[in-house]
Write an enzyme that holds these catalytic residues in place. Structure first.
Site, short mmCIF file in Angstrom:
data_model
loop_
_atom_site.label_atom_id
_atom_site.label_comp_id
_atom_site.label_asym_id
_atom_site.label_seq_id
_atom_site.Cartn_x
_atom_site.Cartn_y
_atom_site.Cartn_z
N PHE A 246 43.16 47.04 45.08
CA PHE A 246 41.85 46.38 44.98
C PHE A 246 41.30 46.15 46.39
CE2 PHE A 246 44.36 45.10 41.26
CZ PHE A 246 43.52 45.52 40.24
N THR B 156 43.37 55.39 41.82
CA THR B 156 42.65 54.98 40.60
C THR B 156 42.55 56.18 39.67
OG1 THR B 156 41.43 53.39 41.90
CG2 THR B 156 40.49 53.98 39.76
N LYS C 294 32.05 56.20 41.30
CA LYS C 294 33.11 57.09 40.80
C LYS C 294 33.86 56.43 39.64
CE LYS C 294 37.01 57.12 43.35
NZ LYS C 294 38.26 56.82 42.68
N CYS D 20 33.69 54.01 45.51
CA CYS D 20 34.47 53.49 44.37
C CYS D 20 33.65 53.17 43.14
CB CYS D 20 35.26 52.27 44.81
SG CYS D 20 36.54 52.71 45.97
N LYS E 36 27.33 49.60 52.87
CA LYS E 36 27.41 48.15 53.04
C LYS E 36 27.69 47.89 54.52
CE LYS E 36 32.31 47.41 52.07
NZ LYS E 36 33.29 46.67 51.31
#
Ligand code: UDX
Length: 438
Positions: free
Chosen positions: A152, A121, A263, A260, A320
């Site tokens: 993704f 990314t 950032k 992710c 998570k």
């Protein structure tokens, strides 16, 4: 096809194994020799469901190998994917030094046409720098194309996300690169969006920023729900059935974490500033996310008044469930705020304790949820692990000094908890008088 994947982190390893599973011959390259040696011995450096099996199977079939040499990887492949990390600097700008270094080495190693694909990314228009750098260091003027193919992948379902994606985004400049990238993914049946390179880069940042926006939006709504006696879970349900809105990513909680979202949001805001456009909406998303953790701490204080010397049991540390990843987890901020108030923390996570020990200090790490509850003044839930949903709540109540649960992930039913005699506060469950009633 013969593919070289450079950078064997979470994304690179899943990508390598995924391409091999699609039938390609893949060389995964990383400069961490220990990691490469481990992979050669079939040791996977982190936990990701299904991944180990995929790696073993494809290594056995001879379709997946590993090397620490970029030169070797580039020489023995037709397509080169760049998957190295792009960590944030202090000001949010992505640090592209690893990408630059790898691109230079790829350029040095070119002896024949290659498609060089950016999967990491990166800020928009990084492809131009890649092209420029390859031209600069490619002494033999070997032909090449640059492609952009963002990932993704979610931690915990990365293998599935790779093999059964919602879409594949392919940014290219010409038919040659387009044909090659389509060939690589031909076995995957999903929408394939072919676009120019800058658009492909923006799609990644825009997607993650939008998902984070959904979370901060529902968290904002949850705060209003608490004030007016509404239930955010039902609000989200009522909204989610509208296909224009969608049900996903509308779980109110203690905010998003992980590597992710924080950032990518910071990087996207930085890109906006660089090009003279302020992404105000995303700054608000960040602010709501930070506030959400403070609101949880406020709830603990509302229940216990003074936190000095109070014992708080924390359930869930990972950002998570189903991962041991602690990077920018909400638990870090919440625990530190509680400690600043003088509270003592006992914590349990089913997988992330080892990682948490590296980041959190002065915390007593427990063997299970019951140990965390024992003699605590309050239990705080920060990650919605399934095993917490099945706890023996009567036992928990007996173990706690006072039956207070502040649930940052709404894992229990409000009414049931009240009936069991808990002082229970979830997120966005409006009943402002709950503590007074007790
Ligand atoms: C994310 C993107 O989903 C993925 O497409 C991208 O490539 C990498 O970043 P990941 O960081 O693995 O994946 O986690 P994700 O499942 O998206 O969750 C991110 C955070 O949002 C977690 O802290 C989670 O608890 C939080 N979250 C998610 C909510 O608070 N509410 C929700 O409704 C959904």
């Amino acid at each position: 096809m013969k593919i070289c994947v450079i950078g064997i982190g979470h994304v690179g390893l899943v990508t390598s194994a995924g391409f091999a599973q699609l039938g390609h011959r893949v060389i995964g390259v990383d400069n961490d020799i220990k990691k490469i040696k481990g992979l050669m011995r079939k040791t996977v450096p982190f936990y990701e469901p299904e991944l180990e099996k995929l790696i073993r199977e494809n290594q056995k079939k001879g379709r997946l190998s590993f090397s620490s040499s970029i030169k070797f990887g580039v020489k023995n492949s037709e397509v080169v994917f760049i998957c190295v990390g792009t960590p944030p600097r202090e000001d949010g700008e992505a640090d592209l030094s690893s990408v630059e270094k790898v691109v230079r080495e790829v350029a040095h190693s070119l002896d024949d046409y290659r498609t060089i694909v950016e999967k990491s990314t990166v800020p928009v228009n990084t492809w131009q720098w890649i092209k420029h750098t390859v031209n600069l260091y490619n002494k033999g003027n070997t032909e090449f194309d640059v492609g952009v193919n963002p990932e993704f992948l979610r931690e915990g379902s990365a293998v599935k996300d790779f093999l059964q994606p919602d879409r594949i985004v392919i940014g290219v400049e010409n038919e040659r690169a387009k044909k090659i990238l389509l060939e690589i993914y031909k076995k995957i049946n999903c929408p394939k969006i072919i676009t120019n390179l800058s658009t492909a880069e923006i799609i990644k940042h825009a997607s993650n920023s939008f998902l984070a926006t959904k979370i901060s939006f529902i968290n904002s709504v949850s705060n209003l729900c608490e004030k007016v006696g509404a239930d955010v879970v039902k609000v989200a349900q009522g909204m989610g059935y509208d296909p224009r809105i969608g049900k996903a990513f509308l779980s109110a909680g203690v905010g998003y974490g992980g590597f992710c979202f924080p950032k990518d949001l910071a990087a996207f805001i930085h890109i906006g500033e660089k090009y003279g456009y302020e992404l105000t909406i995303l700054k608000a998303v960040q602010k709501v996310n930070e506030e959400q953790r403070k609101i949880l701490v406020k709830k603990v204080k509302e229940a216990l008044w003074v936190l000095k010397d109070k014992v708080i049991g924390v359930l869930g540390l990972a950002f998570k469930p189903n991962t041991d990843d602690m990077r920018l987890a909400p638990s870090i901020y919440v625990i530190q705020m509680l400690q600043q108030e003088g509270a003592r923390i006992k914590a349990f996570d089913p997988a992330a304790t080892l990682e948490a020990k590296k980041i959190l200090h002065g915390v007593k790490f427990c063997q299970d949820a019951y140990e965390a509850a024992m003699n605590s003044d309050c239990l705080v839930i920060l990650t919605e692990w399934d095993e917490f949903k099945n706890l023996d709540l009567k036992k928990i109540k007996k173990l706690l000094k006072v039956p207070v649960i502040i649930d940052g992930r709404n894992i229990f039913d409000h009414e049931k908890m009240k009936k069991l005699g808990f002082i229970y506060k979830g997120v966005g469950k409006g009943d402002a008088s709950i503590f007074l009633k007790k």
